[in-house]
Design an enzyme around this catalytic site. Structure first.
Site, PDB file in Angstrom:
ATOM      1  N   HIS A 108     -60.455 -14.982  42.878  1.00 10.93           N
ATOM      2  CA  HIS A 108     -59.892 -13.813  43.927  1.00 10.93           C
ATOM      3  C   HIS A 108     -61.156 -12.756  44.295  1.00 10.93           C
ATOM      4  O   HIS A 108     -60.764 -11.574  44.653  1.00 10.93           O
ATOM      5  CB  HIS A 108     -58.599 -13.017  43.470  1.00 10.93           C
ATOM      6  CG  HIS A 108     -57.414 -13.878  43.047  1.00 10.93           C
ATOM      7  ND1 HIS A 108     -56.395 -14.019  43.944  1.00 10.93           N
ATOM      8  CD2 HIS A 108     -57.156 -14.578  42.227  1.00 10.93           C
ATOM      9  CE1 HIS A 108     -55.486 -14.586  43.401  1.00 10.93           C
ATOM     10  NE2 HIS A 108     -55.802 -15.199  42.364  1.00 10.93           N
ATOM     11  N   LYS A 122     -54.189   0.478  49.807  1.00 16.12           N
ATOM     12  CA  LYS A 122     -54.594  -0.648  49.178  1.00 16.12           C
ATOM     13  C   LYS A 122     -55.590   0.181  47.896  1.00 16.12           C
ATOM     14  O   LYS A 122     -55.406   1.426  47.651  1.00 16.12           O
ATOM     15  CB  LYS A 122     -55.842  -1.533  49.740  1.00 16.12           C
ATOM     16  CG  LYS A 122     -56.707  -0.581  50.658  1.00 16.12           C
ATOM     17  CD  LYS A 122     -57.497  -1.489  51.290  1.00 16.12           C
ATOM     18  CE  LYS A 122     -56.841  -1.863  52.722  1.00 16.12           C
ATOM     19  NZ  LYS A 122     -56.688  -3.254  52.840  1.00 16.12           N
ATOM     20  N   ARG A 123     -55.788  -0.712  47.015  1.00 10.11           N
ATOM     21  CA  ARG A 123     -56.532   0.109  46.015  1.00 10.11           C
ATOM     22  C   ARG A 123     -57.855   0.812  46.423  1.00 10.11           C
ATOM     23  O   ARG A 123     -58.357   0.294  47.357  1.00 10.11           O
ATOM     24  CB  ARG A 123     -57.026  -0.940  44.662  1.00 10.11           C
ATOM     25  CG  ARG A 123     -55.893  -1.383  43.831  1.00 10.11           C
ATOM     26  CD  ARG A 123     -55.207  -0.386  43.136  1.00 10.11           C
ATOM     27  NE  ARG A 123     -56.061  -0.002  41.932  1.00 10.11           N
ATOM     28  CZ  ARG A 123     -55.879  -0.219  40.646  1.00 10.11           C
ATOM     29  NH1 ARG A 123     -54.803  -1.056  40.320  1.00 10.11           N
ATOM     30  NH2 ARG A 123     -56.690   0.071  39.683  1.00 10.11           N
ATOM     31  N   LYS A 144     -63.744  -1.727  49.772  1.00 13.84           N
ATOM     32  CA  LYS A 144     -62.660  -1.522  50.795  1.00 13.84           C
ATOM     33  C   LYS A 144     -62.990  -0.314  51.906  1.00 13.84           C
ATOM     34  O   LYS A 144     -62.400  -0.248  53.020  1.00 13.84           O
ATOM     35  CB  LYS A 144     -61.335  -1.240  50.232  1.00 13.84           C
ATOM     36  CG  LYS A 144     -60.965  -2.443  49.300  1.00 13.84           C
ATOM     37  CD  LYS A 144     -59.743  -2.336  48.584  1.00 13.84           C
ATOM     38  CE  LYS A 144     -59.301  -3.228  47.509  1.00 13.84           C
ATOM     39  NZ  LYS A 144     -58.748  -4.294  48.297  1.00 13.84           N
ATOM     40  N   THR A 189     -53.766  -9.090  51.676  1.00 17.29           N
ATOM     41  CA  THR A 189     -52.376  -9.628  51.984  1.00 17.29           C
ATOM     42  C   THR A 189     -51.682  -8.514  52.645  1.00 17.29           C
ATOM     43  O   THR A 189     -50.682  -8.768  53.092  1.00 17.29           O
ATOM     44  CB  THR A 189     -51.603 -10.067  50.668  1.00 17.29           C
ATOM     45  OG1 THR A 189     -51.840  -8.982  49.634  1.00 17.29           O
ATOM     46  CG2 THR A 189     -52.198 -11.338  50.029  1.00 17.29           C
ATOM     47  N   LYS A 194     -49.004  -8.409  55.757  1.00 13.65           N
ATOM     48  CA  LYS A 194     -47.752  -7.562  55.781  1.00 13.65           C
ATOM     49  C   LYS A 194     -47.590  -6.763  57.110  1.00 13.65           C
ATOM     50  O   LYS A 194     -46.508  -6.738  57.870  1.00 13.65           O
ATOM     51  CB  LYS A 194     -47.572  -6.787  54.647  1.00 13.65           C
ATOM     52  CG  LYS A 194     -47.352  -7.619  53.194  1.00 13.65           C
ATOM     53  CD  LYS A 194     -47.627  -6.885  52.057  1.00 13.65           C
ATOM     54  CE  LYS A 194     -47.768  -7.965  50.964  1.00 13.65           C
ATOM     55  NZ  LYS A 194     -48.225  -7.345  49.748  1.00 13.65           N
TER      56      LYS A 194
HETATM   57  O1  HBZ Z   1     -56.269 -10.475  45.294  1.00 14.32           O
HETATM   58  C1  HBZ Z   1     -57.371  -9.382  45.249  1.00 14.32           C
HETATM   59  C2  HBZ Z   1     -58.288  -9.370  46.171  1.00 14.32           C
HETATM   60  O2  HBZ Z   1     -59.146  -8.345  46.191  1.00 14.32           O
HETATM   61  C3  HBZ Z   1     -57.732  -9.565  47.607  1.00 14.32           C
HETATM   62  O3  HBZ Z   1     -58.697  -9.675  48.483  1.00 14.32           O
HETATM   63  C4  HBZ Z   1     -56.692 -10.773  47.757  1.00 14.32           C
HETATM   64  O4  HBZ Z   1     -56.108 -10.832  48.648  1.00 14.32           O
HETATM   65  C5  HBZ Z   1     -55.836 -10.745  46.338  1.00 14.32           C
HETATM   66  C6  HBZ Z   1     -55.017 -11.892  46.237  1.00 14.32           C
HETATM   67  O5  HBZ Z   1     -55.700 -13.054  46.113  1.00 14.32           O
HETATM   68  N1  HBZ Z   1     -57.901  -9.158  43.940  1.00 14.32           N
HETATM   69  C7  HBZ Z   1     -57.228  -8.415  42.885  1.00 14.32           C
HETATM   70  O6  HBZ Z   1     -56.101  -7.900  43.231  1.00 14.32           O
HETATM   71  N2  HBZ Z   1     -57.683  -8.275  41.809  1.00 14.32           N
HETATM   72  C8  HBZ Z   1     -57.068  -7.612  40.762  1.00 14.32           C
HETATM   73  O7  HBZ Z   1     -56.109  -7.175  40.757  1.00 14.32           O
HETATM   74  C9  HBZ Z   1     -57.723  -7.880  39.436  1.00 14.32           C
HETATM   75  C10 HBZ Z   1     -57.172  -7.617  38.388  1.00 14.32           C
HETATM   76  C11 HBZ Z   1     -57.681  -7.464  37.083  1.00 14.32           C
HETATM   77  C12 HBZ Z   1     -59.027  -7.875  36.779  1.00 14.32           C
HETATM   78  C13 HBZ Z   1     -59.633  -8.164  37.865  1.00 14.32           C
HETATM   79  C14 HBZ Z   1     -59.091  -8.285  39.219  1.00 14.32           C
HETATM   80  O8  HBZ Z   1     -59.534  -7.807  35.522  1.00 14.32           O
END
Ligand code: HBZ
Length: 832
Positions: free
Chosen positions: A373, A564-565, A570, A674, A678
């Site tokens: 991801h 978003k975060r 971003k 995502t 939406k």
């Molecule tokens: O995953 C996100 C991506 O940034 C985004 O572009 C993509 O659409 C989405 C679904 O594929 N990544 C995350 O949300 N990542 C995390 O939340 C995360 C959580 C814990 C971690 C590392 C990443 O240790």
């Protein structure tokens, strides 16, 4: 209850389970019964929470019959299932979704109405389970929804965190985190099964022994905990299927307690309990920079070990021949968090079931697949070998052996290329010896996928380039999607009604049918209704923000949203610079205020608690907001709305109200996004870079209905290679300079020039994500937005086309792609 033991009982049970009456009277009786006997209160004395809990339990009774039926049939058919292993499931509220899936909405609304209870009030009593950080966790929730709706057997496996993602508050504009005690008022959707608890071990050492002439290894663990499964229903939309989400909660083992008790130390025994329960206590709020903390690795191994044991020992029949495992399961690894499952299954097969290594390895390579991801190098998980070896000594040995055999193959293919061997090693040696989890997943998995076309390409070409050369057949793409049930049908009832009125209701499970709306983009009456719905959604948002945050939002302005975060890549700062620049140009007389489109700039973003720059940026957005919102010079023209604690629930009212969707990450950094999907599906237009799934959105909706700007990924690479100097942009662009200078002047910090100095200095000196390089292109694109917005009819037409052409982004389609390209798990024929 749906654990396997009781399912077996149900199979033998010939007594039919009474199907509950799906009438208003039938519902009302059930509801009052739950209130009286479940909650132990009279209607006249019932609190809103009592009523909510009784309603939730009533609804789940209706689904229960179908859940048991699903499990029974699955057991009979022995069909191949997906096990979606994910450290996060960001579910959002459950009640509305359960009502929709079970087709009970109208009956419940009427039944409650007769009792003088407002369904909306009960909906609002639900605290959403925030068991995820952001996109990755929400994706898992969308995927299990789609699989249930598509009749595909799936078990979601994860962690039942006692505290989910923190509740964000603002104190003087700065983020302050509060614990998310989501379980405080009871959680009516879960089914605990302490009798099905699994023991998970840690620590200790390994030893070899002679097993009838074969040397074998066994792990002698140092300590263990119990994993208690909590089952949740995952109902399909109106199809009678209910899949299972199984989240694990950690408890102290009885043995552990007893030992210490016997030694007479009560306090120590209680401490042991606390220690064990810590494992599932709290979700780590970092979404991109893993800290390598021991507790985090404990969480990962804990849920994965529980899940594998549960599947092998409880879900599969007792006499199942594990050589046929690939016929029954695919374990999908949601990022690297569950990758420790790979050595765990090797350990089970080799040490416990006494298989030889090669046979075990052959099975492993068929039952795991890995989804990546990210593209940020700092987000790729790496575990120190020292830590891993202390916590899971046998797993580290297994990883070493996997690596040795893999590197033998690499050497054979590329003799005399030790550099390549070192690059590809699962074990890194610098700065300390450590395990690269993404490499392990790639070597062991059957497939590796990125989450949007561009992302998968960059994964194969850059991040995992050596691996895509070595295993070209493993690399594939599955573009993300979102569930249309939650994010259109439930979140936007107005639009849903309009769509259904025009093309029927088939779109809810076949989103490509939205294409049939295309001709209606040219229908003036349809556009009028479409606009009316957008306006109503804005009014709904106005009410919610007033009540929730005390924010006064002007529904007659363009609603420009970035949620978003908070992360530098971003580029929330890029949007903020646009706002500051408009403000600066208006107040300095460069821009005629009457020419400025009235806009509300909405932000929603949580920062990881340890991410200092992100927290600074939150402080700055709030500070600019305070100044601008109070300044009569821009009243009615510019305002900022930054509600705290953006979560799934807020997204559901915010997104349907939006006019403009901000997707402005630096090209090559956002894996997919995502939220972007939406917004498009709810009729917002996107201003965005050529990044992640924006690329595909733009291709589908068309250039004329998407505001593209900024450097492309190859251009970014060139700029960086040539040596990027943000100051040159500052010096040569007056508009940019004035905006940055205004921040630096202390205008937004009561004259104090130091407060936001780190943000400005970072942009001027480093600007890792090329905010300054894209600034002018962004401003120009925003001018195009204004011009387009001025033509209401043309704008609405574009918005309708965005909806009509975004059907591809249903998570049902993502699931079809996973099934075709990776899982090969056919849906169960509902008539079989
Ligand atoms: O995953 C996100 C991506 O940034 C985004 O572009 C993509 O659409 C989405 C679904 O594929 N990544 C995350 O949300 N990542 C995390 O939340 C995360 C959580 C814990 C971690 C590392 C990443 O240790």
């Amino acid at each position: 209850p749906p654990d396997v033991a009781s399912v077996r009982k149900v199979t033998q049970n010939t007594e039919p389970i009474a199907i509950r009456e799906r009438t208003v009277d039938g519902f009302t009786r059930e509801f009052l019964r739950e209130l009286n006997f479940g909650q132990g209160v009279d209607l006249s004395r019932a609190s809103v929470n009592d009523q909510y809990l009784a309603l939730a339990r009533t609804v789940r009774h209706y689904l229960m019959v179908r859940w048991l039926e699903t499990l029974r049939r699955q057991y009979e058919l022995q069909a191949k299932s997906v096990a979606y292993l994910s450290a996060e499931f960001l579910l959002g509220r459950q009640l509305d979704n359960a009502l929709l899936a079970s087709g009970l909405q109208d009956v419940v609304e009427e039944g409650l109405g007769n009792l003088g209870i407002d369904l909306a009030t009960l909906r609002d009593a639900e605290v959403e389970p925030g068991l995820g950080n952001g996109g990755l966790g929400r994706l898992a929730a969308c995927f299990v929804d789609s699989l249930a709706t598509m009749n595909v057997p799936c078990i979601g496996y994860g962690i039942r965190y006692e505290y989910g993602i923190f509740r964000q508050t603002f104190v003087d504009g700065w983020q302050v985190e509060k614990p998310d005690n989501w379980l405080a008022l009871g959680s009516p959707w879960e089914f605990p099964h302490p009798e099905a608890a699994v023991t998970v071990s840690f620590g200790g050492h390994t030893e070899t022994y002679d097993d009838e002439g074969t040397e074998r290894t066994r792990w002698v663990p140092g300590w263990s905990v119990l994993g208690v499964p909590y089952n949740y229903m995952v109902p399909g939309f109106e199809n009678g299927r209910v899949n299972t989400l199984r989240l694990w909660s950690a408890q102290a083992t009885r043995a552990f307690d007893l030992e210490i008790f016997n030694a007479g130390d009560y306090a120590e025994a209680v401490r042991a309990q606390t220690f064990a329960e810590n494992i599932s206590k709290v979700l780590y709020p970092e979404d991109s920079t893993p800290q390598g903390k021991e507790l985090r690795l404990q969480q990962q191994y804990f849920f994965v070990a529980c899940s594998l044991a549960n599947f092998l020992e409880e879900v599969l029949p007792e006499d199942f021949d594990l050589r046929r495992l690939p016929e029954r399961i695919i374990f999908q690894l949601n990022d690297t968090h569950p990758v420790i499952a790979i050595p765990e299954l090797m350990r089970i097969l080799v040490d416990e079931r006494k298989w030889n290594w090669d046979d075990a390895w052959a099975v492993i390579q068929k039952v795991f697949a890995y989804t990546c991801h990210t593209l940020l190098p700092e987000a790729l998980e790496v575990w120190s070998a020292d830590l891993l070896g202390r916590l899971l000594p046998r797993h580290l040995e297994i990883i070493y052996r996997i690596n040795e055999e893999f590197l033998d193959g690499v050497r054979e293919r590329y003799p005399d290329d030790e550099l390549r061997v070192r690059r590809m090693s699962i074990i890194a040696e610098h700065p300390e010896r450590s395990v690269r989890m993404a490499f392990l997943a790639t070597v062991a998995g059957t497939k590796v996928n990125g989450v949007a076309a561009l992302h998968s390409q960059l994964l194969a070409d850059k991040v995992l380039h050596d691996f895509s050369e070595y295993f070209p057949e493993k690399f594939t793409n599955v573009t993300n999607g979102i569930t249309p049930r939650r994010f259109v049908r439930l979140a936007n009832p107005g639009l849903s009604g309009l769509i259904t009125g025009a093309i029927g209701d088939g779109w809810v499970t076949d989103l490509e049918r939205l294409k049939e709306l295309e001709p209606l983009a040219d229908d003036a009456e349809f556009r009028r209704l479409f606009r009316e719905i957008k306006t109503n959604n804005k009014h709904r948002l106005v009410d919610v923000l007033r009540e929730r945050d005390g924010i006064e939002l002007d529904p007659d302005t363009m609603l420009d949203v970035m949620v978003k975060r908070l992360h530098e890549y971003k580029r929330q700062t890029l949007k903020l610079l646009h706002v500051v620049s408009l403000y600066e140009r208006i107040t300095s007389g460069v821009l005629d205020i009457d020419k400025v489109t009235p806009r509300t700039f909405a932000f929603g973003a949580k920062a990881a608690p340890g991410y200092r720059m992100a927290k600074q940026i939150i402080g700055l957005i709030n500070a600019v907001g305070r100044t601008i919102n109070e300044d009569p010079a821009v009243k009615g023209r510019l305002s900022i709305a930054f509600p705290a604690n953006y979560n799934v629930t807020l997204a559901e009212t915010l997104i349907p109200a939006a006019d403009l969707s901000e997707q402005i990450s630096l090209a090559g950094k956002e894996a997919s996004g995502t939220g972007n999907m939406k917004f498009a599906l709810n009729g917002a237009l996107t201003i965005g870079t050529d990044d992640g799934a924006n690329v595909e959105i733009r291709q589908l909706v068309g250039d004329d209905h998407f505001f593209l700007f900024g450097l492309t990924e190859p251009e970014v690479a060139d700029v960086v290679d040539a040596g990027y100097h943000p100051t040159s942009y500052y010096e040569s662009n007056k508009t940019l300079r004035h905006a940055l200078d205004l921040i630096a002047s202390g205008k937004f910090s009561g004259g104090d020039r130091h407060v936001f100095e780190p943000v400005v200095a970072n942009l001027l000196q480093e600007d890792r994500f090329l905010v300054l390089a894209d600034f002018q292109a962004y401003l120009d694109a925003q001018d195009r937005v204004d011009a387009a917005y001025a033509d209401t009819d043309a704008w609405t037409r574009s918005a309708v086309l965005n909806v009509a052409r975004s059907g591809f982004f249903s998570s049902d389609r993502s699931m079809r792609d996973y099934i075709d390209r990776i899982w090969h798990t056919p849906p169960i024929d509902p008539n079989a």
